[in-house]
Design a protein around this motif. Structure first.
Motif, PDB file in Angstrom:
ATOM      1  N   UNK A 126       0.810  -1.219   0.000  1.00  0.00           N
ATOM      2  CA  UNK A 126       0.000   0.000   0.000  1.00  0.00           C
ATOM      3  C   UNK A 126       0.842   1.267   0.000  1.00  0.00           C
ATOM      4  N   UNK A 127       2.187   1.125  -0.030  1.00  0.00           N
ATOM      5  CA  UNK A 127       3.057   2.303  -0.053  1.00  0.00           C
ATOM      6  C   UNK A 127       3.275   2.845  -1.462  1.00  0.00           C
ATOM      7  N   UNK A 128       2.655   2.229  -2.479  1.00  0.00           N
ATOM      8  CA  UNK A 128       2.869   2.645  -3.857  1.00  0.00           C
ATOM      9  C   UNK A 128       2.488   4.105  -4.058  1.00  0.00           C
ATOM     10  N   UNK A 129       3.387   4.855  -4.736  1.00  0.00           N
ATOM     11  CA  UNK A 129       3.159   6.276  -4.976  1.00  0.00           C
ATOM     12  C   UNK A 129       3.124   6.560  -6.467  1.00  0.00           C
ATOM     13  N   UNK A 130       2.366   7.620  -6.822  1.00  0.00           N
ATOM     14  CA  UNK A 130       2.264   8.007  -8.214  1.00  0.00           C
ATOM     15  C   UNK A 130       1.385   7.062  -8.997  1.00  0.00           C
ATOM     16  N   UNK A 131       1.135   7.395 -10.237  1.00  0.00           N
ATOM     17  CA  UNK A 131       0.357   6.519 -11.097  1.00  0.00           C
ATOM     18  C   UNK A 131      -1.133   6.715 -10.969  1.00  0.00           C
ATOM     19  N   UNK A 132      -1.874   5.669 -11.340  1.00  0.00           N
ATOM     20  CA  UNK A 132      -3.317   5.778 -11.480  1.00  0.00           C
ATOM     21  C   UNK A 132      -4.096   4.862 -10.539  1.00  0.00           C
ATOM     22  N   UNK A 133      -3.396   4.045  -9.752  1.00  0.00           N
ATOM     23  CA  UNK A 133      -4.062   3.093  -8.872  1.00  0.00           C
ATOM     24  C   UNK A 133      -3.579   3.263  -7.439  1.00  0.00           C
ATOM     25  N   UNK A 134      -4.421   2.897  -6.519  1.00  0.00           N
ATOM     26  CA  UNK A 134      -4.106   2.984  -5.107  1.00  0.00           C
ATOM     27  C   UNK A 134      -4.521   1.697  -4.419  1.00  0.00           C
ATOM     28  N   UNK A 135      -3.627   1.177  -3.570  1.00  0.00           N
ATOM     29  CA  UNK A 135      -3.920  -0.018  -2.796  1.00  0.00           C
ATOM     30  C   UNK A 135      -4.169   0.375  -1.344  1.00  0.00           C
ATOM     31  N   UNK A 136      -5.247  -0.119  -0.789  1.00  0.00           N
ATOM     32  CA  UNK A 136      -5.591   0.151   0.603  1.00  0.00           C
ATOM     33  C   UNK A 136      -5.805  -1.169   1.328  1.00  0.00           C
ATOM     34  N   UNK A 137      -5.283  -1.281   2.556  1.00  0.00           N
ATOM     35  CA  UNK A 137      -5.510  -2.497   3.353  1.00  0.00           C
ATOM     36  C   UNK A 137      -6.871  -2.382   4.018  1.00  0.00           C
ATOM     37  N   UNK A 138      -7.715  -3.378   3.768  1.00  0.00           N
ATOM     38  CA  UNK A 138      -9.074  -3.360   4.312  1.00  0.00           C
ATOM     39  C   UNK A 138      -9.295  -4.457   5.344  1.00  0.00           C
ATOM     40  N   UNK A 200       6.820   1.717  -3.517  1.00  0.00           N
ATOM     41  CA  UNK A 200       6.825   1.195  -4.878  1.00  0.00           C
ATOM     42  C   UNK A 200       6.408   2.289  -5.859  1.00  0.00           C
ATOM     43  N   UNK A 201       6.860   2.131  -7.095  1.00  0.00           N
ATOM     44  CA  UNK A 201       6.411   2.982  -8.189  1.00  0.00           C
ATOM     45  C   UNK A 201       5.534   2.158  -9.121  1.00  0.00           C
ATOM     46  N   UNK A 202       4.619   2.805  -9.757  1.00  0.00           N
ATOM     47  CA  UNK A 202       3.711   2.116 -10.673  1.00  0.00           C
ATOM     48  C   UNK A 202       4.242   2.139 -12.092  1.00  0.00           C
ATOM     49  N   UNK A 203       4.032   1.034 -12.818  1.00  0.00           N
ATOM     50  CA  UNK A 203       4.303   0.957 -14.249  1.00  0.00           C
ATOM     51  C   UNK A 203       2.969   0.752 -14.953  1.00  0.00           C
ATOM     52  N   UNK A 204       2.394   1.801 -15.523  1.00  0.00           N
ATOM     53  CA  UNK A 204       1.101   1.642 -16.208  1.00  0.00           C
ATOM     54  C   UNK A 204       1.250   0.757 -17.442  1.00  0.00           C
ATOM     55  N   UNK A 205       0.256  -0.068 -17.695  1.00  0.00           N
ATOM     56  CA  UNK A 205       0.256  -0.919 -18.893  1.00  0.00           C
ATOM     57  C   UNK A 205      -1.068  -0.839 -19.635  1.00  0.00           C
ATOM     58  N   UNK A 206      -1.901   0.152 -19.311  1.00  0.00           N
ATOM     59  CA  UNK A 206      -3.222   0.265 -19.938  1.00  0.00           C
ATOM     60  C   UNK A 206      -3.429   1.667 -20.486  1.00  0.00           C
ATOM     61  N   UNK A 207      -4.535   1.860 -21.166  1.00  0.00           N
ATOM     62  CA  UNK A 207      -4.887   3.140 -21.765  1.00  0.00           C
ATOM     63  C   UNK A 207      -4.925   4.237 -20.714  1.00  0.00           C
ATOM     64  N   UNK A 208      -5.359   3.869 -19.505  1.00  0.00           N
ATOM     65  CA  UNK A 208      -5.454   4.838 -18.422  1.00  0.00           C
ATOM     66  C   UNK A 208      -4.107   5.478 -18.129  1.00  0.00           C
ATOM     67  N   UNK A 209      -3.028   4.733 -18.373  1.00  0.00           N
ATOM     68  CA  UNK A 209      -1.694   5.246 -18.120  1.00  0.00           C
ATOM     69  C   UNK A 209      -1.049   5.890 -19.331  1.00  0.00           C
ATOM     70  N   UNK A 210      -1.831   6.234 -20.333  1.00  0.00           N
ATOM     71  CA  UNK A 210      -1.326   6.886 -21.546  1.00  0.00           C
ATOM     72  C   UNK A 210      -0.264   6.043 -22.254  1.00  0.00           C
ATOM     73  N   UNK A 211      -0.450   4.741 -22.226  1.00  0.00           N
ATOM     74  CA  UNK A 211       0.454   3.827 -22.912  1.00  0.00           C
ATOM     75  C   UNK A 211      -0.073   3.604 -24.324  1.00  0.00           C
TER      76      UNK A 211
END
Length: 409
Positions: A126-138, A200-211
């Motif tokens: 859940x420490x991932x920063x930047x990008x388009x997604x967020x992980x939360x512990x539930x 962590x840093x995000x690596x987008x692989x979808x349209x949402x990430x302007x790939x």
């Protein structure tokens, strides 16, 4: 704390006696002995066996019960208990040399040295920063993924069973790279970190990430050093450089890497039933990307199991930068100086003296990133491309395995 007298005596053994002792040890005990003290470690570097800097291939066996892992040495045809570290409670995601990337039931990641008690705690997911997604512990064993947007849909609940990963470690410097993904979100993003990172840093692989379209999604991944190779959903090879301090750099070429048609194989497999099939990206020592097709099948008459491999590379005639629709041609041989470890995704120098057979593929299961953990299809073997023969290890049949990994200590 003062070193016990008995330990000092062992560390003060004459070099010639210590070297003679180390040369008589099996490969597993040799690596354990290196950890006794600094004198033993230095002496191991001067010992003839194994070769300096390289060791025979081993298998880490993960049984389908809570009694820990075992190490199997094909050279000795013998399995060893991993008494130095307890792997129970972990699932193996990836490996690099003697280091293994594992995850526990809470989705916490660690890097573990299989020959010692050394364990590296990695940042929480859940420490991932930047990008388009967020992980939360539930919950204690659950995370929720959400799109960072005012209109995001309800988050997808994820557990440790959904996580996959890759690892690379530099044994000399201690630097490392970790890449992970969730299979439920495999076509959306990847996360990665390096030594010294607290997130962590995000690596987008979808349209949402302007790939751009041809580089979206992933069918397979290989991590070699700071280079991440992605076999995309549109049959391109995406190449990312993760060495930068401020994120990754896309160094992909424009050439397409189209899938080949395997209709010709149907004639070879008459009277056979296919039980597993997989296309995998691998990288050679020179950095060239190859596609490996592996297929497991059995005879319709006697149910005898067989395995077939085909290796493909991009046609050298289509390497012009302006050529986009390139072709694949079959590779009959890896060469006498290379062997392929499919679990790791790349080739290594072959060496008969170390038991690394040239022009051979070291294999455990079809899909290193998305294996079916409930009904694993293991076929631990070494396949020779030149002779098209398969070598298996009958002693392993007595283990009820949930996972196995080739590695080079």
């Amino acid at each position: 704390m003062e070193t016990p007298p008995d330990s000092r005596r062992w560390s003060e053994l004459p070099v010639d006696i210590l070297r003679s002792l180390l040369e008589r040890l099996c490969i597993v005990d040799f690596h354990r002995a290196k950890l006794v003290c600094s004198n033993w470690y230095l002496c191991s570097k001067q010992t003839l066996r194994p070769k300096v800097g390289r060791s025979p291939p081993l298998l880490l066996l993960s049984p389908d019960e809570e009694d820990g892992c075992r190490l199997y040495s094909p050279e000795e045809d013998r399995a060893y208990e991993t008494t130095s570290i307890d792997f129970s409670g972990y699932r193996i995601l990836g490996n690099s040399s003697k280091w293994f990337l594992v995850v526990d039931s809470r989705s916490d990641l660690y890097i573990i040295n299989v020959f010692s008690e050394e364990k590296i705690h990695l940042p929480p997911l859940e420490s991932m920063k930047g990008g388009y997604y967020k992980l939360e512990r539930v919950a204690d064993k659950e995370l929720k993924c959400k799109v960072i947007s005012e209109s995001y849909r309800s988050g997808v609940v994820l557990t440790a069973n959904d996580l996959r990963g890759l690892l690379w470690v530099d044994n000399k410097s201690g630097d490392y790279v970790v890449v992970w993904q969730y299979v439920e979100l495999g076509k959306q993003f990847l996360g990665y970190c390096k030594k010294g990172d607290d997130h962590y840093r995000e690596i987008p692989t979808a349209k949402l990430g302007d790939v751009r379209r041809e580089l979206r999604g992933q069918r397979d991944l290989v991590l070699k050093g700071y280079s991440l190779y992605i076999f995309t959903s549109y049959d391109y090879i995406r190449h990312l450089d993760l060495s930068g301090q401020d994120g990754f750099k896309d160094v992909s070429e424009t050439h397409r890497f189209p899938m080949w048609r395997d209709d010709y194989m149907n004639e070879e497999l008459l009277g056979m039933t296919t039980i597993s099939c997989r296309d995998t990206i691998v990288v050679t020592t020179s950095g060239e990307a190859l596609i490996v097709h592996s297929r497991g099948y059995e005879s319709n008459k006697n149910f005898e199991k067989h395995r077939l491999f085909r290796v493909y590379k991009r046609d050298s005639k289509d390497l012009d930068p302006d050529t986009r629709d390139t072709r694949l041609v079959q590779v009959d041989s890896l060469g006498d100086d290379e062997a392929l470890f499919l679990d790791m995704g790349f080739t290594v120098p072959a060496d008969h003296t170390l038991g690394i057979e040239p022009d051979s593929i070291y294999f455990t299961h079809d899909n290193r990133l998305r294996p079916d953990w409930r009904t694993p299809r293991f076929d631990i073997c070494v396949y020779n491309l030149a002779t098209k023969t398969t070598k298996r290890f009958p002693v392993l049949s007595k283990f009820n395995l949930k996972d196995a990994r080739w590695f080079l200590p």
